[in-house]
Design a protein around this motif. Structure first.
Motif, PDB file in Angstrom:
ATOM      1  N   ASP A 150       0.841  -1.197   0.000  1.00  0.00           N
ATOM      2  CA  ASP A 150       0.000   0.000   0.000  1.00  0.00           C
ATOM      3  C   ASP A 150       0.880   1.252   0.000  1.00  0.00           C
ATOM      4  OD1 ASP A 150      -2.270   1.523   0.036  1.00  0.00           O
ATOM      5  OD2 ASP A 150      -2.982   0.842   1.992  1.00  0.00           O
ATOM      6  N   ALA A 218      -2.302  -2.811  -3.221  1.00  0.00           N
ATOM      7  CA  ALA A 218      -3.617  -2.433  -2.699  1.00  0.00           C
ATOM      8  C   ALA A 218      -4.422  -1.725  -3.781  1.00  0.00           C
ATOM      9  CB  ALA A 218      -3.455  -1.523  -1.488  1.00  0.00           C
ATOM     10  N   ARG A 241      -0.846  -5.466   5.686  1.00  0.00           N
ATOM     11  CA  ARG A 241      -0.368  -4.453   4.746  1.00  0.00           C
ATOM     12  C   ARG A 241       1.055  -4.018   5.052  1.00  0.00           C
ATOM     13  NH1 ARG A 241      -4.599  -1.140   2.165  1.00  0.00           N
ATOM     14  NH2 ARG A 241      -6.534  -2.296   2.429  1.00  0.00           N
ATOM     15  N   ARG A 243       2.917  -0.563   4.054  1.00  0.00           N
ATOM     16  CA  ARG A 243       2.636   0.739   3.441  1.00  0.00           C
ATOM     17  C   ARG A 243       3.913   1.547   3.291  1.00  0.00           C
ATOM     18  NH1 ARG A 243       0.693   5.656   5.653  1.00  0.00           N
ATOM     19  NH2 ARG A 243       0.153   4.642   7.613  1.00  0.00           N
TER      20      ARG A 243
END
Length: 354
Positions: A150, A218, A241, A243
């Motif tokens: 992400d 994502a 996730r 990120r």
């Protein structure tokens, strides 16, 4: 003469790979919508010929339709044999299929077999293959644990994903399969049909090692106009996730490199900016278009990030439940920085999730 399809898509793909060529004898429009990955189009009936035979079948008689169809199939088969198949030797092994494994594929395979080639057909044709794709993407739980990559626009997620894959980590690039960069400005040309997108995705899912995690960027439930199949999207929603965070300036610099097709084509860039009027208003978009006209691409990218993309990402995240998240910070997004990010992502993916 038949190849019996296995119950799993991987069995079919492995079986198909044993042949020298996979030939789709359906009409050009049928092939264009979807086909077995790697298949070659050699229609034994054109779209117009197929419609003509169908009309004769329904309005006159089945016998006449078969007679007319046989003549057309023989004529078109001769063109293929004298054309793209002319240099094939006696040991050549083709696999032939049509819509349901009926007369079109049987007729062409019979002619090829009479020549001496070891031709076989797919039992049930394309329809059986399509059922396996639907079963895998719509009815079966996703086989591997998913790690979502992400980050806001400009954090080089797709490029990092590709570098992670190059390091041997399992990864699926949905934007690549959909031929879309996932934003209003991100079209890369014509997107494939939904069915062809699913065929390409299903081939990658079928090849996954279920004992290893897979990294997926994502995305929302749609990539451009294409829908992410439900079982895939369900696995993405529940995933942990990773990120990527980077300063706005670094992201703007990256975008001006990554979107060179837009930077080098002001007409195209301005046309894409016009799409934002409904969301951002005429006055703000006019200002952005002026920046584009002046060649102030980094300033334009910074404003798009701050005023359009980041607020929209925040809004989406605010209304969607998120899985566990690990943040990787990067001050710059140059070539070496992206390679380091890919290394960090690979290390985190290999660690057991919470």
């Amino acid at each position: 003469m038949h190849v019996i399809m296995g119950f799993e898509l991987k069995s079919l793909i492995d079986g198909v790979s044993e042949f020298d060529m996979v030939i789709d004898v359906r009409s050009p429009s049928e092939f264009a919508e979807d086909h077995l990955p790697g298949a070659v189009s050699m229609p034994v009936l054109s779209d117009a010929e197929r419609a003509r035979v169908g009309t004769i079948y329904t309005q006159e008689s089945a016998f006449k339709a078969r007679k007319v169809g046989a003549a057309l199939v023989a004529r078109n088969s001769a063109r293929h044999i004298e054309g793209p198949l002319a240099e094939k030797d006696g040991g050549w092994r083709p696999l032939v299929y049509c819509w349901r494994g009926g007369q079109r594929s049987a007729s062409f395979a019979s002619i090829l077999s009479q020549i001496g080639w070891r031709a076989k057909t797919v039992d049930g044709g394309y329809s059986s293959y399509r059922r396996l794709v639907v079963q895998l993407l719509y009815d079966t739980a996703f086989p591997s644990s998913v790690v979502l990559l992400d980050g806001n626009t400009g954090t080089a997620k797709t490029e990092v994903l590709n570098r992670v894959a190059a390091k041997g980590v399992q990864a699926i690039n949905l934007e690549g399969l959909a031929n879309h960069r996932g934003s209003v400005l991100g079209g890369q040309g014509e997107q494939p049909s939904q069915k062809w997108f699913e065929s390409c995705l299903a081939a990658e899912v079928a090849a996954l090692d279920p004992d290893r995690p897979v990294v997926i960027e994502a995305e929302s439930s749609k990539v451009g106009r294409l829908s992410v199949p439900p079982r895939v999207f369900e696995a993405m929603k529940a995933a942990r996730r990773i990120r990527i965070e980077a300063p706005v300036r670094a992201r703007a610099c990256y975008l001006t490199r990554a979107y060179q097709d837009l930077v080098s084509d002001k007409v195209l860039l301005i046309e894409r900016l016009d799409r934002l009027q409904r969301l951002q208003g005429r006055e703000r978009v006019a200002h952005w278009k002026a920046l584009a006209e002046a060649g102030s691409y980094k300033a334009l990218a910074e404003e798009l990030i701050r005023d359009h993309y980041d607020p929209r990402y925040a809004k989406v995240r605010g209304r969607r439940p998120m899985g566990p998240e690990t943040v990787i910070a990067a001050e710059r997004l140059g070539d070496k920085d992206l390679d380091q990010l890919a290394g960090k992502v690979g290390e985190l993916v290999s660690q057991p999730g919470p």
